[in-house]
Design a protein around this motif. Sequence first.
Motif, PDB file in Angstrom:
ATOM      1  N   PHE A  43       0.582  -1.013  -0.242  1.00 33.53           N
ATOM      2  CA  PHE A  43       0.492   0.011   0.291  1.00 33.53           C
ATOM      3  C   PHE A  43       0.519   1.151  -0.288  1.00 33.53           C
ATOM      4  O   PHE A  43       0.395   2.652  -0.050  1.00 33.53           O
ATOM      5  CB  PHE A  43      -0.883   0.336   1.333  1.00 33.53           C
ATOM      6  CG  PHE A  43      -1.584   0.511   1.669  1.00 33.53           C
ATOM      7  CD1 PHE A  43      -2.878   1.255   0.660  1.00 33.53           C
ATOM      8  CD2 PHE A  43      -2.012   1.591   2.270  1.00 33.53           C
ATOM      9  CE1 PHE A  43      -3.602   2.305  -0.193  1.00 33.53           C
ATOM     10  CE2 PHE A  43      -2.708   2.631   2.377  1.00 33.53           C
ATOM     11  CZ  PHE A  43      -3.992   3.043   1.323  1.00 33.53           C
ATOM     12  N   LYS A  44       1.954   1.163   0.287  1.00 32.50           N
ATOM     13  CA  LYS A  44       3.320   2.641   0.801  1.00 32.50           C
ATOM     14  C   LYS A  44       3.552   3.107  -1.114  1.00 32.50           C
ATOM     15  O   LYS A  44       3.711   3.565  -0.887  1.00 32.50           O
ATOM     16  CB  LYS A  44       3.718   2.207   1.229  1.00 32.50           C
ATOM     17  CG  LYS A  44       5.016   3.255   1.791  1.00 32.50           C
ATOM     18  CD  LYS A  44       6.086   2.580   2.780  1.00 32.50           C
ATOM     19  CE  LYS A  44       5.701   2.276   4.499  1.00 32.50           C
ATOM     20  NZ  LYS A  44       4.741   3.313   5.363  1.00 32.50           N
ATOM     21  N   ASN A  47       0.863   4.993  -2.429  1.00 33.83           N
ATOM     22  CA  ASN A  47       1.374   6.278  -1.296  1.00 33.83           C
ATOM     23  C   ASN A  47       2.829   6.870  -2.418  1.00 33.83           C
ATOM     24  O   ASN A  47       2.096   8.266  -1.946  1.00 33.83           O
ATOM     25  CB  ASN A  47       0.557   5.493  -0.605  1.00 33.83           C
ATOM     26  CG  ASN A  47      -1.033   5.981   0.195  1.00 33.83           C
ATOM     27  OD1 ASN A  47      -1.591   6.815  -0.414  1.00 33.83           O
ATOM     28  ND2 ASN A  47      -0.668   4.696   0.368  1.00 33.83           N
ATOM     29  N   LEU A  48       3.007   5.952  -2.034  1.00 36.94           N
ATOM     30  CA  LEU A  48       4.912   7.351  -2.670  1.00 36.94           C
ATOM     31  C   LEU A  48       4.709   7.541  -3.505  1.00 36.94           C
ATOM     32  O   LEU A  48       5.104   9.068  -3.770  1.00 36.94           O
ATOM     33  CB  LEU A  48       5.539   6.065  -2.283  1.00 36.94           C
ATOM     34  CG  LEU A  48       6.915   6.587  -2.715  1.00 36.94           C
ATOM     35  CD1 LEU A  48       7.589   7.537  -2.387  1.00 36.94           C
ATOM     36  CD2 LEU A  48       8.402   5.661  -2.770  1.00 36.94           C
ATOM     37  N   PHE A  49       4.393   7.301  -4.902  1.00 34.53           N
ATOM     38  CA  PHE A  49       3.691   7.834  -5.298  1.00 34.53           C
ATOM     39  C   PHE A  49       3.074   8.800  -5.570  1.00 34.53           C
ATOM     40  O   PHE A  49       2.829  10.361  -6.107  1.00 34.53           O
ATOM     41  CB  PHE A  49       4.178   6.633  -7.116  1.00 34.53           C
ATOM     42  CG  PHE A  49       5.796   6.306  -7.651  1.00 34.53           C
ATOM     43  CD1 PHE A  49       6.796   6.463  -8.488  1.00 34.53           C
ATOM     44  CD2 PHE A  49       5.339   5.118  -7.280  1.00 34.53           C
ATOM     45  CE1 PHE A  49       7.135   6.019  -8.368  1.00 34.53           C
ATOM     46  CE2 PHE A  49       6.514   4.293  -7.595  1.00 34.53           C
ATOM     47  CZ  PHE A  49       7.338   4.893  -8.296  1.00 34.53           C
ATOM     48  N   ARG A  50       1.950   8.980  -5.113  1.00 30.45           N
ATOM     49  CA  ARG A  50       1.120   9.665  -5.306  1.00 30.45           C
ATOM     50  C   ARG A  50       1.432  11.214  -4.258  1.00 30.45           C
ATOM     51  O   ARG A  50       1.099  12.195  -5.221  1.00 30.45           O
ATOM     52  CB  ARG A  50      -0.329   9.178  -4.464  1.00 30.45           C
ATOM     53  CG  ARG A  50      -1.249   9.614  -4.142  1.00 30.45           C
ATOM     54  CD  ARG A  50      -2.443   9.565  -3.262  1.00 30.45           C
ATOM     55  NE  ARG A  50      -2.560   9.181  -1.896  1.00 30.45           N
ATOM     56  CZ  ARG A  50      -1.980   9.769  -0.940  1.00 30.45           C
ATOM     57  NH1 ARG A  50      -2.189  10.733  -0.986  1.00 30.45           N
ATOM     58  NH2 ARG A  50      -1.937   8.937   0.412  1.00 30.45           N
ATOM     59  N   ARG A  51       2.381  11.150  -3.119  1.00 33.66           N
ATOM     60  CA  ARG A  51       2.592  11.588  -2.809  1.00 33.66           C
ATOM     61  C   ARG A  51       3.479  12.773  -3.786  1.00 33.66           C
ATOM     62  O   ARG A  51       3.477  13.313  -3.808  1.00 33.66           O
ATOM     63  CB  ARG A  51       3.002  12.197  -1.716  1.00 33.66           C
ATOM     64  CG  ARG A  51       1.451  11.249  -1.014  1.00 33.66           C
ATOM     65  CD  ARG A  51       1.874  11.051   0.624  1.00 33.66           C
ATOM     66  NE  ARG A  51       1.125  10.710   1.565  1.00 33.66           N
ATOM     67  CZ  ARG A  51       1.242   9.314   2.850  1.00 33.66           C
ATOM     68  NH1 ARG A  51       2.356   8.715   2.933  1.00 33.66           N
ATOM     69  NH2 ARG A  51       0.429   9.182   3.467  1.00 33.66           N
ATOM     70  N   LYS A 103      11.732  -5.584  -3.698  1.00 37.28           N
ATOM     71  CA  LYS A 103      12.541  -6.328  -2.935  1.00 37.28           C
ATOM     72  C   LYS A 103      13.239  -4.542  -2.855  1.00 37.28           C
ATOM     73  O   LYS A 103      13.848  -4.291  -1.875  1.00 37.28           O
ATOM     74  CB  LYS A 103      13.519  -6.965  -3.684  1.00 37.28           C
ATOM     75  CG  LYS A 103      14.416  -7.894  -3.872  1.00 37.28           C
ATOM     76  CD  LYS A 103      14.672  -8.631  -2.424  1.00 37.28           C
ATOM     77  CE  LYS A 103      16.153  -8.829  -1.909  1.00 37.28           C
ATOM     78  NZ  LYS A 103      16.179  -9.181  -0.618  1.00 37.28           N
ATOM     79  N   LEU A 104      13.545  -3.557  -3.881  1.00 37.16           N
ATOM     80  CA  LEU A 104      14.024  -2.812  -3.397  1.00 37.16           C
ATOM     81  C   LEU A 104      13.075  -1.744  -2.178  1.00 37.16           C
ATOM     82  O   LEU A 104      14.139  -1.287  -1.615  1.00 37.16           O
ATOM     83  CB  LEU A 104      13.527  -1.912  -4.704  1.00 37.16           C
ATOM     84  CG  LEU A 104      14.415  -1.770  -6.546  1.00 37.16           C
ATOM     85  CD1 LEU A 104      14.402  -1.078  -7.286  1.00 37.16           C
ATOM     86  CD2 LEU A 104      16.074  -1.811  -5.619  1.00 37.16           C
ATOM     87  N   LEU A 105      11.860  -2.153  -1.816  1.00 37.02           N
ATOM     88  CA  LEU A 105      11.265  -1.547  -1.414  1.00 37.02           C
ATOM     89  C   LEU A 105      10.920  -1.902   0.499  1.00 37.02           C
ATOM     90  O   LEU A 105      11.138  -1.005   1.331  1.00 37.02           O
ATOM     91  CB  LEU A 105       9.858  -1.185  -1.699  1.00 37.02           C
ATOM     92  CG  LEU A 105       8.437  -0.436  -0.671  1.00 37.02           C
ATOM     93  CD1 LEU A 105       9.258   0.619  -0.740  1.00 37.02           C
ATOM     94  CD2 LEU A 105       7.237  -0.969  -1.509  1.00 37.02           C
ATOM     95  N   ASP A 244       9.630   8.258   4.578  1.00 33.10           N
ATOM     96  CA  ASP A 244       8.551   7.394   5.208  1.00 33.10           C
ATOM     97  C   ASP A 244       9.118   5.969   4.126  1.00 33.10           C
ATOM     98  O   ASP A 244       9.505   5.356   5.063  1.00 33.10           O
ATOM     99  CB  ASP A 244       7.450   8.116   4.327  1.00 33.10           C
ATOM    100  CG  ASP A 244       6.739   7.048   5.371  1.00 33.10           C
ATOM    101  OD1 ASP A 244       7.043   6.338   6.393  1.00 33.10           O
ATOM    102  OD2 ASP A 244       5.471   6.577   4.684  1.00 33.10           O
ATOM    103  N   PHE A 245       9.877   6.385   2.979  1.00 34.07           N
ATOM    104  CA  PHE A 245      10.026   4.944   2.379  1.00 34.07           C
ATOM    105  C   PHE A 245      11.662   4.702   3.010  1.00 34.07           C
ATOM    106  O   PHE A 245      11.810   3.650   3.176  1.00 34.07           O
ATOM    107  CB  PHE A 245      10.775   5.397   0.544  1.00 34.07           C
ATOM    108  CG  PHE A 245      10.786   4.657  -0.242  1.00 34.07           C
ATOM    109  CD1 PHE A 245      10.493   3.628  -0.926  1.00 34.07           C
ATOM    110  CD2 PHE A 245      12.393   4.155   0.060  1.00 34.07           C
ATOM    111  CE1 PHE A 245      11.084   2.885  -1.578  1.00 34.07           C
ATOM    112  CE2 PHE A 245      12.805   3.723  -1.506  1.00 34.07           C
ATOM    113  CZ  PHE A 245      12.402   2.910  -2.143  1.00 34.07           C
TER     114      PHE A 245
END
Length: 465
Positions: A43-44, A47-51, A103-105, A244-245
């Motif tokens: 879910f993150k 949301n990361l790209f959204r923000r 994997k990167l996340l 956050d990421f």
Amino acid sequence: MLRHFFTNSFGILVSRVLGLLRDLLTANALGASIWSDIFFVAFKLPNLFRRLFGEGAFTQAFLPNFVKVSKKGLFLAEIFLKFSGFMLALSLVVMLFAPLVTKLLAYGFSPETITLAVPLVRINFWYLLCIFVVTLFASVLQYKNHFATTAFSTALLNIAMITALLIACNQPPNLAALYLSWGVVAGGVLQVLAHIITLKKLNLLRLLSLGLAKFSRGKRASSKGFWGNFWAGVVGSSANQLSDFISTFIASFLMVGSISYLYYANRIFQLPLALFAIALSTAIFPKISKQIKAANLANAAILLSKGFHVLFFLLLFSTIGGVILAKEIIWLIFERGAFDTSNTIETANVLKMYMLGLLPYGLYKLFSLWLYANMKQKLAAKISIYSLVLNTILSLVLFKPFGAMGLALAGSISGLFLLIYAVCIFGFRNFLDIIICKKTLITIFLAVIFAFLLIWIKDFFNDYL
């Protein structure tokens, strides 16, 4: 300004109350387990790209340019088509390379956990395309001083996710996480539909239709200034999001549940930030942009001063309450089902560290409006890069001795850095003119009384219980 602020704030309050109910049901179904970690990672990502590309950078670049451009319909159509194509291409890339992206996340996840997470990452990412359309339409509605639809539309996402959790009641965690992911996509579709209906009622959908017709005939609007400001705004809006990421990435190396502790605590932290700072910033930004376009800098400064005193009062009291009552808040909201007492203690400790950054982050959002309204997105980007570097260094230093608490503290310190830098650019003397007054002193005095009162009430009830 206050009317629009209260509209935004009430809409966000409704959404966040539903969001807390959603998190309560999520904690009950998934607890702080491997499946909760997997879902929050999936879910993150959207949301990361959204923000990064949506709420922050897009609105801050789109609105000042939309105010200035003469061919508004054509400008709107061009941005809509180009961004939709970009978001669709990005979504397809994530579908194809979902294992690598996951994997990167969460690099600390085992190969088995990565395999479990990939289907949820693919499902959740389609939310990004929906939310971009919502952000574009919301920016147009903001120009017309209509805030209610956007403020209340997030509730639709929470309703969809709550419905998914209710359907998944008594199901194993893996199925609950799957249903929840489809609920995210359904919520995004509902948000798009709500904005389309409002645009049609306000006769703004016709503006987009005419723009699309002109664009199809080869006509183009002057959007050069938008793209430069947008890409600078992507960096300028990225500090908190990439922090956050980074926190999620580093937390994947900590004990199981650390990602969930950060998520649950951050959800509480985001409530006053959205309810007050984001709501006020959203309401005041179009007005400041229009005043600056008209060269009325004095009126723009007066708006900023009014916003500061309202925000300072609300955020200071929220910070005090959040730090003193952290354990009680987490216990009341989350401790049930799979979420036990040890989870409450860990999450409360993380929440305290997050709350230390509430005041600087909230005030930075306000003062950054001055930069964006003056088309200084590149300067804001520079501040964010410095903040991101600071946050990364602090996270790497603090995560081993303090665990998830250290990651939250690193974010709060970088938020303070953002505020100090923004104030220096705004003008330290101008800042002092705003804060040195009776309103500030009265707020601080009342905050001290409030802190002692909360401590006394907490001690009294602890002794009683």
